[in-house]
Design a protein around this motif. Structure first.
Motif, PDB file in Angstrom:
ATOM      1  N   GLN A   1      20.741 -57.135  -5.522  1.00  0.00           N
ATOM      2  CA  GLN A   1      21.385 -55.944  -4.936  1.00  0.00           C
ATOM      3  C   GLN A   1      20.512 -54.713  -5.201  1.00  0.00           C
ATOM      4  N   LEU A   2      19.974 -54.612  -6.431  1.00  0.00           N
ATOM      5  CA  LEU A   2      19.073 -53.492  -6.725  1.00  0.00           C
ATOM      6  C   LEU A   2      17.855 -53.537  -5.802  1.00  0.00           C
ATOM      7  N   ALA A   3      17.372 -54.748  -5.541  1.00  0.00           N
ATOM      8  CA  ALA A   3      16.168 -54.891  -4.715  1.00  0.00           C
ATOM      9  C   ALA A   3      16.469 -54.753  -3.223  1.00  0.00           C
ATOM     10  N   GLY A   4      17.767 -54.721  -2.862  1.00  0.00           N
ATOM     11  CA  GLY A   4      18.133 -54.634  -1.442  1.00  0.00           C
ATOM     12  C   GLY A   4      17.806 -55.910  -0.693  1.00  0.00           C
ATOM     13  N   GLU A   5      17.943 -57.047  -1.382  1.00  0.00           N
ATOM     14  CA  GLU A   5      17.603 -58.322  -0.742  1.00  0.00           C
ATOM     15  C   GLU A   5      18.827 -59.235  -0.680  1.00  0.00           C
ATOM     16  N   ALA A   6      18.638 -60.374  -0.026  1.00  0.00           N
ATOM     17  CA  ALA A   6      19.703 -61.384   0.050  1.00  0.00           C
ATOM     18  C   ALA A   6      19.415 -62.470  -0.993  1.00  0.00           C
ATOM     19  N   PRO A   7      20.437 -63.234  -1.396  1.00  0.00           N
ATOM     20  CA  PRO A   7      20.192 -64.331  -2.340  1.00  0.00           C
ATOM     21  C   PRO A   7      19.241 -65.360  -1.721  1.00  0.00           C
ATOM     22  N   SER A   8      18.435 -65.997  -2.572  1.00  0.00           N
ATOM     23  CA  SER A   8      17.550 -67.035  -2.038  1.00  0.00           C
ATOM     24  C   SER A   8      17.930 -68.422  -2.553  1.00  0.00           C
ATOM     25  N   HIS A   9      18.991 -68.484  -3.356  1.00  0.00           N
ATOM     26  CA  HIS A   9      19.464 -69.775  -3.875  1.00  0.00           C
ATOM     27  C   HIS A   9      20.950 -69.584  -4.146  1.00  0.00           C
ATOM     28  N   ILE A  10      21.755 -70.626  -3.938  1.00  0.00           N
ATOM     29  CA  ILE A  10      23.199 -70.367  -4.058  1.00  0.00           C
ATOM     30  C   ILE A  10      23.674 -70.254  -5.496  1.00  0.00           C
ATOM     31  N   ILE A  11      22.944 -70.836  -6.462  1.00  0.00           N
ATOM     32  CA  ILE A  11      23.382 -70.611  -7.846  1.00  0.00           C
ATOM     33  C   ILE A  11      22.372 -69.788  -8.660  1.00  0.00           C
ATOM     34  N   ALA A  12      21.200 -69.590  -8.138  1.00  0.00           N
ATOM     35  CA  ALA A  12      20.200 -68.749  -8.810  1.00  0.00           C
ATOM     36  C   ALA A  12      19.662 -67.766  -7.769  1.00  0.00           C
ATOM     37  N   PRO A  13      20.450 -66.737  -7.449  1.00  0.00           N
ATOM     38  CA  PRO A  13      20.130 -65.909  -6.272  1.00  0.00           C
ATOM     39  C   PRO A  13      18.796 -65.181  -6.346  1.00  0.00           C
ATOM     40  N   ALA A  14      18.303 -64.885  -7.582  1.00  0.00           N
ATOM     41  CA  ALA A  14      17.059 -64.107  -7.706  1.00  0.00           C
ATOM     42  C   ALA A  14      15.898 -64.998  -8.149  1.00  0.00           C
ATOM     43  N   VAL A  15      15.978 -66.264  -7.821  1.00  0.00           N
ATOM     44  CA  VAL A  15      14.963 -67.211  -8.294  1.00  0.00           C
ATOM     45  C   VAL A  15      13.564 -66.868  -7.760  1.00  0.00           C
ATOM     46  N   HIS A  16      13.525 -66.108  -6.672  1.00  0.00           N
ATOM     47  CA  HIS A  16      12.233 -65.761  -6.072  1.00  0.00           C
ATOM     48  C   HIS A  16      11.582 -64.576  -6.770  1.00  0.00           C
ATOM     49  N   LYS A  17      12.255 -64.009  -7.768  1.00  0.00           N
ATOM     50  CA  LYS A  17      11.703 -62.818  -8.442  1.00  0.00           C
ATOM     51  C   LYS A  17      11.090 -63.203  -9.792  1.00  0.00           C
ATOM     52  N   SER A  18       9.989 -62.575 -10.137  1.00  0.00           N
ATOM     53  CA  SER A  18       9.374 -62.796 -11.452  1.00  0.00           C
ATOM     54  C   SER A  18       9.998 -61.825 -12.462  1.00  0.00           C
ATOM     55  N   LYS A  19       9.746 -62.106 -13.728  1.00  0.00           N
ATOM     56  CA  LYS A  19      10.252 -61.219 -14.782  1.00  0.00           C
ATOM     57  C   LYS A  19       9.699 -59.804 -14.591  1.00  0.00           C
ATOM     58  N   ASP A  20       8.430 -59.706 -14.225  1.00  0.00           N
ATOM     59  CA  ASP A  20       7.828 -58.373 -14.056  1.00  0.00           C
ATOM     60  C   ASP A  20       8.474 -57.608 -12.910  1.00  0.00           C
ATOM     61  N   GLU A  21       8.779 -58.319 -11.839  1.00  0.00           N
ATOM     62  CA  GLU A  21       9.428 -57.634 -10.709  1.00  0.00           C
ATOM     63  C   GLU A  21      10.803 -57.122 -11.127  1.00  0.00           C
ATOM     64  N   VAL A  22      11.520 -57.938 -11.938  1.00  0.00           N
ATOM     65  CA  VAL A  22      12.843 -57.508 -12.403  1.00  0.00           C
ATOM     66  C   VAL A  22      12.694 -56.322 -13.366  1.00  0.00           C
ATOM     67  N   ALA A  23      11.668 -56.379 -14.226  1.00  0.00           N
ATOM     68  CA  ALA A  23      11.437 -55.263 -15.167  1.00  0.00           C
ATOM     69  C   ALA A  23      11.190 -53.972 -14.397  1.00  0.00           C
ATOM     70  N   ASP A  24      10.423 -54.060 -13.302  1.00  0.00           N
ATOM     71  CA  ASP A  24      10.173 -52.856 -12.485  1.00  0.00           C
ATOM     72  C   ASP A  24      11.482 -52.312 -11.906  1.00  0.00           C
ATOM     73  N   LEU A  25      12.318 -53.231 -11.417  1.00  0.00           N
ATOM     74  CA  LEU A  25      13.593 -52.801 -10.819  1.00  0.00           C
ATOM     75  C   LEU A  25      14.478 -52.112 -11.854  1.00  0.00           C
ATOM     76  N   PHE A  26      14.568 -52.727 -13.043  1.00  0.00           N
ATOM     77  CA  PHE A  26      15.434 -52.146 -14.084  1.00  0.00           C
ATOM     78  C   PHE A  26      14.913 -50.775 -14.512  1.00  0.00           C
ATOM     79  N   GLU A  27      13.594 -50.673 -14.617  1.00  0.00           N
ATOM     80  CA  GLU A  27      13.022 -49.377 -15.008  1.00  0.00           C
ATOM     81  C   GLU A  27      13.392 -48.308 -13.977  1.00  0.00           C
ATOM     82  N   ARG A  28      13.341 -48.719 -12.712  1.00  0.00           N
ATOM     83  CA  ARG A  28      13.607 -47.752 -11.648  1.00  0.00           C
ATOM     84  C   ARG A  28      15.086 -47.358 -11.594  1.00  0.00           C
TER      85      ARG A  28
END
Ligand code: SF4
Length: 472
Positions: free
Chosen positions: A145-172
């Protein structure tokens, strides 16, 4: 959510060329979930697990065979316990029902636990347009939701994101110094979400199952967010598909054993939450008002059809964790809510075959999905049926249909077929040249040879080799 499944090939192509996505897909290793499932099945005992799969399929078939009476019973029991049961024929109606509930109770902020139906209905956009702030509270859903994207897996929706990408989102979005330690990042997300939990007046959840005998909804989560969503806000709306109803709690216990082992390899998820009506006088917490919104959205079209088995699905995600196509292109390429083999059947079934032309072909038909599906959905058979329907309805390109007609005509005339294959085997060997590999196939798309060479046949057909062997 907008349907973009028509463009699977283009999106898959883009996914293959996206180095970051490829690295993320490899790192997560849907293989990781596959291995966890394999370990869980080992621990449970293979023969025993196969019996459990039989029982799960039987429960889902029995439920679907009496779906109308089960829904009536669910409605009766839920209503008796103070909940309101609403029905939506379409996803648009479902959106409107939720907005109407918001208007009636003057709601302004919704915390949500994962609901694929709400993704189907595009509920977040509708809420936001109506001035109601939706906040996803499942960690994966929150990230996307922060990234403005859709889920890419039904039980792991952010599986396409790396830890660094998530860290950038949280920082922002969190206004905090950037963190890369996963427990610290999780704590930060939890703190951000706490504020929303206590300030929201609406909780929106899905339901993994609906129990007809008690009028209850059930959700399984590993983060506990579902429990907060269904108890803290003063109004709770559970939005789910009509096919989720099962008869009894006894049936639930069988399906739960299958669901969690197939999804994450757990004997049971961290939280199994039941919601049965609003807060009673003696309850310390719970919503004042509780609604079930049961959505058809194309499901009744499958009941009684040759695709009915797909309605058995309990949304475990095992089929995508084992699918070579999903593991290579990720979930966004499928262009709608449901990716992987289950999505390749569900999407055309729900949004129309003509709107998802490539999906029934987005599979190797290796049957890994069929082997692991906990409720024995014959996914490759269903994909083949969809392909047949496409041909019957003239939805495939004319070149492909002409080619198939020619092939069928020749295949019914053994001498012509033998002559054709004799000629083709030699021509392809000639094309392979000294390398014995074909770099460009005539009459075929560039995709066949773009990233790999096509091995040239040795020059003799099977029939010739077989005849020679018999003579010998
Ligand atoms: S089709 Fe089967 S394996 Fe795939 S999500 Fe549904 S239940 Fe799980």
């Amino acid at each position: 959510m907008e349907v973009r499944s028509m463009h699977f090939k283009r999106r898959a192509h883009a996914a293959l060329g996206d180095g970051t996505l490829q690295a993320n897909l490899q790192k997560f290793g849907t293989a990781g979930l596959a291995a966890l499932r394999a370990r869980a099945v080992d621990a449970y005992g293979h023969a025993e697990f196969e019996r459990l799969r039989d029982a799960g399929a039987e429960i889902r078939d029995r439920s679907l065979a009496t779906l109308d009476t089960l829904i009536e019973r669910f409605e009766r029991e839920a209503t008796r316990r103070g909940a309101t049961v609403l029905f939506a024929r379409t996803r648009a109606e479902a959106r409107e029902l939720v907005l109407e509930i918001c208007r009636r109770h003057g709601l302004t902020k919704a915390v949500k636990s994962k609901s694929m139906l709400s993704e189907e209905a595009g509920l977040n956009d509708a809420l936001a347009e109506a001035g109601i702030t939706p906040v996803e509270t499942d960690l994966g859903e929150y990230i996307i939701q922060l990234a403005g994207e859709a889920p890419s897996h039904i039980i792991a929706p952010a599986v396409h994101k790396s830890k660094d990408e998530v860290a950038d989102l949280f920082e922002r979005f969190h206004d905090q110094p950037r963190k890369t330690d996963i427990p610290e990042m999780t704590r930060e997300a939890r703190e951000a979400l706490r504020r929303h939990f206590v300030s929201a007046d609406l909780g929106i959840s899905g339901a993994n199952f609906l129990i007809a005998e008690t009028g209850s909804g059930v959700i399984v989560t590993n983060e506990g967010n579902g429990r907060m969503v269904t108890t803290l806000p003063r109004v709770h709306v559970a939005i789910t598909g009509i096919e989720k109803v099962i008869p009894t709690l006894e049936d639930l216990s069988t399906l739960l054993r299958l669901l969690t082992r197939s999804a994450t390899g757990q004997p049971i998820s961290n939280y199994v939450s039941f919601f049965t009506g609003p807060k009673a006088a003696a309850d310390r917490d719970g919503p004042e008002h509780m609604y079930f919104v049961l959505v058809d959205g194309g499901r009744t079209n499958l009941v009684g059809s040759d695709m009915q088995a797909m309605l058995r699905c309990i949304r475990c995600g095992a089929c995508m964790n084992h699918c070579p196509v999903y593991k290579t292109v990720g979930g966004h390429a499928y262009g709608w809510v449901y990716p992987g083999p289950m999505g390749s059947v569900l999407t055309p079934s729900y949004v129309g075959l003509e709107n998802a032309l490539d999906l029934p072909h987005a599979a190797t038909l290796c049957n890994q999905c069929g082997v692991v599906c906990p409720v024995r959905i014959p996914l490759p058979d269903l994909l083949r049926k969809l392909r047949e329907k496409q041909v019957d309805r003239g939805l495939r390109p004319w070149t492909e249909r002409l080619g198939l007609r020619l092939w069928a005509w020749a295949a019914q005339r053994p001498q012509i077929y033998a002559l054709g294959t004799w000629w083709a085997a030699r021509y392809l060997r000639f094309l392979g040249g000294g390398l014995k590999r074909i770099t460009r196939l005539p009459l075929a798309g560039r995709g066949w040879t773009l990233t790999r060479d096509f091995p040239a046949p040795p020059g003799k057909t099977f029939r010739e080799l077989y005849a020679k062997r018999r003579r010998g």
